[in-house]
Design a protein around this motif. Structure first.
Motif, PDB file in Angstrom:
ATOM      1  N   GLU A 296       1.080  -1.206   0.170  1.00 27.98           N
ATOM      2  CA  GLU A 296      -0.047   0.077  -0.039  1.00 27.98           C
ATOM      3  C   GLU A 296       0.726   1.267   0.004  1.00 27.98           C
ATOM      4  OE1 GLU A 296      -4.266  -1.374   1.896  1.00 27.98           O
ATOM      5  OE2 GLU A 296      -2.544  -0.852   3.204  1.00 27.98           O
ATOM      6  N   ARG A 297       1.907   1.113   0.677  1.00 28.75           N
ATOM      7  CA  ARG A 297       2.840   2.211   0.747  1.00 28.75           C
ATOM      8  C   ARG A 297       3.570   2.561  -0.561  1.00 28.75           C
ATOM      9  NH1 ARG A 297       4.557  -0.031   5.536  1.00 28.75           N
ATOM     10  NH2 ARG A 297       6.624  -0.380   4.626  1.00 28.75           N
ATOM     11  N   VAL A 298       3.957   1.461  -1.375  1.00 27.64           N
ATOM     12  CA  VAL A 298       4.632   1.403  -2.389  1.00 27.64           C
ATOM     13  C   VAL A 298       3.717   2.091  -3.535  1.00 27.64           C
ATOM     14  CG1 VAL A 298       5.664   0.031  -4.296  1.00 27.64           C
ATOM     15  CG2 VAL A 298       6.432  -0.141  -1.887  1.00 27.64           C
ATOM     16  N   THR A 299       2.474   1.397  -3.656  1.00 28.47           N
ATOM     17  CA  THR A 299       1.488   1.928  -4.911  1.00 28.47           C
ATOM     18  C   THR A 299       0.756   3.116  -4.544  1.00 28.47           C
ATOM     19  OG1 THR A 299      -0.172   0.494  -3.908  1.00 28.47           O
ATOM     20  CG2 THR A 299       1.361  -0.685  -5.205  1.00 28.47           C
ATOM     21  N   GLY A 300       0.562   3.538  -3.300  1.00 31.39           N
ATOM     22  CA  GLY A 300      -0.317   4.459  -2.841  1.00 31.39           C
ATOM     23  C   GLY A 300      -1.825   4.042  -3.190  1.00 31.39           C
ATOM     24  N   LYS A 301      -1.889   2.818  -2.939  1.00 31.20           N
ATOM     25  CA  LYS A 301      -3.245   2.312  -3.212  1.00 31.20           C
ATOM     26  C   LYS A 301      -3.879   1.604  -1.993  1.00 31.20           C
ATOM     27  CE  LYS A 301      -3.119   2.048  -8.359  1.00 31.20           C
ATOM     28  NZ  LYS A 301      -4.022   2.850  -8.593  1.00 31.20           N
ATOM     29  N   THR A 302      -5.124   1.658  -1.682  1.00 29.75           N
ATOM     30  CA  THR A 302      -5.622   0.768  -0.767  1.00 29.75           C
ATOM     31  C   THR A 302      -5.946  -0.844  -1.237  1.00 29.75           C
ATOM     32  OG1 THR A 302      -6.691   2.700   0.597  1.00 29.75           O
ATOM     33  CG2 THR A 302      -7.481   0.455   1.029  1.00 29.75           C
ATOM     34  N   ILE A 303      -5.259  -1.625  -0.652  1.00 28.17           N
ATOM     35  CA  ILE A 303      -5.351  -3.007  -1.233  1.00 28.17           C
ATOM     36  C   ILE A 303      -6.694  -3.734  -0.663  1.00 28.17           C
ATOM     37  CG2 ILE A 303      -4.331  -5.213  -1.403  1.00 28.17           C
ATOM     38  CD1 ILE A 303      -2.528  -2.901  -2.541  1.00 28.17           C
ATOM     39  N   PRO A 304      -7.596  -4.055  -1.467  1.00 27.85           N
ATOM     40  CA  PRO A 304      -8.953  -4.846  -0.892  1.00 27.85           C
ATOM     41  C   PRO A 304      -8.342  -6.018  -0.395  1.00 27.85           C
ATOM     42  CG  PRO A 304      -8.828  -4.681  -3.262  1.00 27.85           C
ATOM     43  CD  PRO A 304      -7.982  -3.892  -2.920  1.00 27.85           C
ATOM     44  N   VAL A 305      -8.890  -6.436   0.977  1.00 24.17           N
ATOM     45  CA  VAL A 305      -8.573  -7.791   1.508  1.00 24.17           C
ATOM     46  C   VAL A 305      -9.649  -8.525   1.972  1.00 24.17           C
ATOM     47  CG1 VAL A 305      -7.098  -8.622   3.482  1.00 24.17           C
ATOM     48  CG2 VAL A 305      -6.234  -6.686   2.339  1.00 24.17           C
ATOM     49  N   THR A 306      -9.703  -9.721   1.550  1.00 25.46           N
ATOM     50  CA  THR A 306     -10.819 -10.915   2.120  1.00 25.46           C
ATOM     51  C   THR A 306     -10.124 -11.865   3.126  1.00 25.46           C
ATOM     52  OG1 THR A 306     -11.820 -10.492   0.096  1.00 25.46           O
ATOM     53  CG2 THR A 306     -12.297 -12.404   1.531  1.00 25.46           C
ATOM     54  N   TYR A 307     -10.554 -12.035   4.089  1.00 24.05           N
ATOM     55  CA  TYR A 307     -10.086 -12.968   5.002  1.00 24.05           C
ATOM     56  C   TYR A 307     -10.654 -14.235   4.969  1.00 24.05           C
ATOM     57  CZ  TYR A 307      -7.750  -8.929   6.805  1.00 24.05           C
ATOM     58  OH  TYR A 307      -6.865  -7.683   7.105  1.00 24.05           O
ATOM     59  N   GLY A 308      -9.914 -15.598   4.886  1.00 16.09           N
ATOM     60  CA  GLY A 308     -10.297 -16.604   4.869  1.00 16.09           C
ATOM     61  C   GLY A 308      -9.599 -17.559   5.884  1.00 16.09           C
ATOM     62  N   PRO A 309     -10.119 -19.019   5.836  1.00 14.17           N
ATOM     63  CA  PRO A 309      -9.556 -19.977   6.760  1.00 14.17           C
ATOM     64  C   PRO A 309      -8.160 -20.245   6.389  1.00 14.17           C
ATOM     65  CG  PRO A 309     -11.100 -21.265   5.108  1.00 14.17           C
ATOM     66  CD  PRO A 309     -11.067 -19.439   4.838  1.00 14.17           C
ATOM     67  N   ARG A 310      -7.339 -20.714   7.251  1.00 14.85           N
ATOM     68  CA  ARG A 310      -6.171 -21.225   7.112  1.00 14.85           C
ATOM     69  C   ARG A 310      -6.249 -22.359   5.788  1.00 14.85           C
ATOM     70  NH1 ARG A 310      -2.919 -23.179  12.574  1.00 14.85           N
ATOM     71  NH2 ARG A 310      -3.179 -21.337  13.992  1.00 14.85           N
ATOM     72  N   ARG A 311      -4.975 -22.425   5.041  1.00 14.36           N
ATOM     73  CA  ARG A 311      -4.995 -23.441   4.020  1.00 14.36           C
ATOM     74  C   ARG A 311      -4.143 -24.791   4.670  1.00 14.36           C
ATOM     75  NH1 ARG A 311      -2.343 -20.289  -1.004  1.00 14.36           N
ATOM     76  NH2 ARG A 311      -0.906 -19.749   0.567  1.00 14.36           N
ATOM     77  N   ALA A 312      -4.426 -25.941   4.266  1.00 20.27           N
ATOM     78  CA  ALA A 312      -3.982 -27.115   4.815  1.00 20.27           C
ATOM     79  C   ALA A 312      -2.519 -27.186   4.639  1.00 20.27           C
ATOM     80  CB  ALA A 312      -4.902 -28.265   4.271  1.00 20.27           C
ATOM     81  N   GLY A 313      -1.626 -27.348   5.394  1.00 18.72           N
ATOM     82  CA  GLY A 313      -0.122 -27.569   5.038  1.00 18.72           C
ATOM     83  C   GLY A 313       0.607 -26.448   5.031  1.00 18.72           C
ATOM     84  N   ASP A 314      -0.120 -25.248   5.629  1.00 24.35           N
ATOM     85  CA  ASP A 314       0.619 -23.873   5.563  1.00 24.35           C
ATOM     86  C   ASP A 314       1.348 -23.625   6.848  1.00 24.35           C
ATOM     87  OD1 ASP A 314       0.538 -22.883   3.267  1.00 24.35           O
ATOM     88  OD2 ASP A 314      -1.100 -21.323   3.421  1.00 24.35           O
TER      89      ASP A 314
END
Length: 336
Positions: free
Chosen positions: A271-289
């Protein structure tokens, strides 16, 4: 002693093409073998590189390359690298990442070529038992992608014992960033890497970036990774080649910065580099991460004289943003 020709498999791909650029700047003569399934013809300066379009499992083609170009050493990038796909289609990964390189190695043995630089991965370690991870960490891969790379490491060790093949295993952590001049970059289809996906969300190409898991045992709850700039990876390949040319023994080294950054930290930096707000979606953990993956790169510094120059993710994101907003808009031609 005059430098010989280098054969680079997968040299039209993301890390391969950045390494080709660096080697050409060092005065090397390069032949690239790439089937262009994931590589891009436009990623190579075809006026200075010989591109052979084909598969490393094609014994007749590989023999022709060795007979015509008489390579001094092989830098092996060509591989499939989608972890999830490797779980659902393991035979595809074992055929391409393990069986096909045997054809390459047989040609090397026949022609007396005994220097091999291997793009390996921290995925050969599996889930971390300690952080940071050094080369003594047990190798217990948890997916067929990591297993295929681990198996080829074993093959290379056996070839050293049998006929003196000397190899450098470069175990990458999270490759990121692009050419600092913006000439070449990262263009995967599908794109699975975090930084380009964040930037695709910034440009509107993606509706949002999904953060998988916010409840990890890390300071901000998101996964921590060691991001290594692609130009630093290219440097490591050049130094690994020097190591072998000087008569160095086979060795495995981690390539990382030794510092970890969370998904949330990467998004805020973008966001600092681009000067843009990044739209974020929150999801569950991925198996194996796993919650955290961070390299101990001390051995690479001690043996190869290599150390990452771009240790802050801002440099990675700035170079990726330059590529994504440059003339190509982060994409090679669809036909390349």
């Amino acid at each position: 002693m005059a430098k010989g020709t280098l054969l680079i498999t997968g040299g039209a791909g993301y890390i391969g093409s950045h390494t080709v650029k660096q080697l050409l700047q060092r005065g090397e003569k390069v032949v690239v073998l790439d089937n262009l399934v994931f590589g891009h013809r436009e990623a190579l300066p075809l006026d200075r590189v010989t591109l052979v379009e084909g598969d490393m499992g094609n014994a007749a083609l590989v023999e022709k390359i060795f007979a015509e170009h008489q390579p001094e050493a092989v830098l092996h990038f060509a591989a499939f690298a989608f972890v999830g796909e490797s779980v659902t289609d393991p035979l595809k990964y074992y055929r391409n990442n393990l069986a096909a390189p045997l054809t390459l190695l047989e040609a090397m043995q026949r022609h007396g070529v005994k220097e091999f630089i291997f793009s390996s991965t921290c995925a050969t370690y599996g889930n971390p038992q300690f952080i940071p991870m050094n080369e003594t960490h047990p190798q217990d891969p948890v997916n067929p992608y990591g297993a295929s790379k681990h198996m080829l490491e074993r093959v290379l060790k056996d070839c050293d014992t049998a006929w003196g093949l000397k190899s450098v295993f470069l175990r990458y952590f999270n490759a990121s960033g692009c050419d600092l001049e913006g000439e070449i970059g990262e263009d995967h289809n599908p794109e699975t890497h975090l930084i380009p996906r964040i930037l695709m969300a910034a440009t509107g190409e993606l509706e949002s970036i999904t953060v998988f898991g916010t409840d990890y045992p890390t300071p901000d709850g998101t996964c921590i990774r060691d991001y290594i700039h692609v130009n630093d990876l290219a440097d490591a390949h050049a130094l690994a080649l020097e190591h072998l040319r000087k008569g160095g023994e086979s060795v495995a080294v981690n390539l990382g910065t030794g510092r970890g950054f969370s998904v949330r930290e990467i998004i805020s930096t973008a966001e600092r580099v681009t000067g843009k707000t990044i739209p974020v979606t929150y999801g569950p953990r991925r198996a194996g991460d796993p919650p955290e993956l961070v390299a101990d790169p001390a051995k690479a510094k001690a043996l190869l004289g290599w150390e990452a120059r771009h240790k802050e993710p801002q440099a990675h994101i700035e170079s990726a943003w330059k590529w994504m907003t440059g003339p190509r808009k982060g994409r090679y031609a669809a036909t390349s």
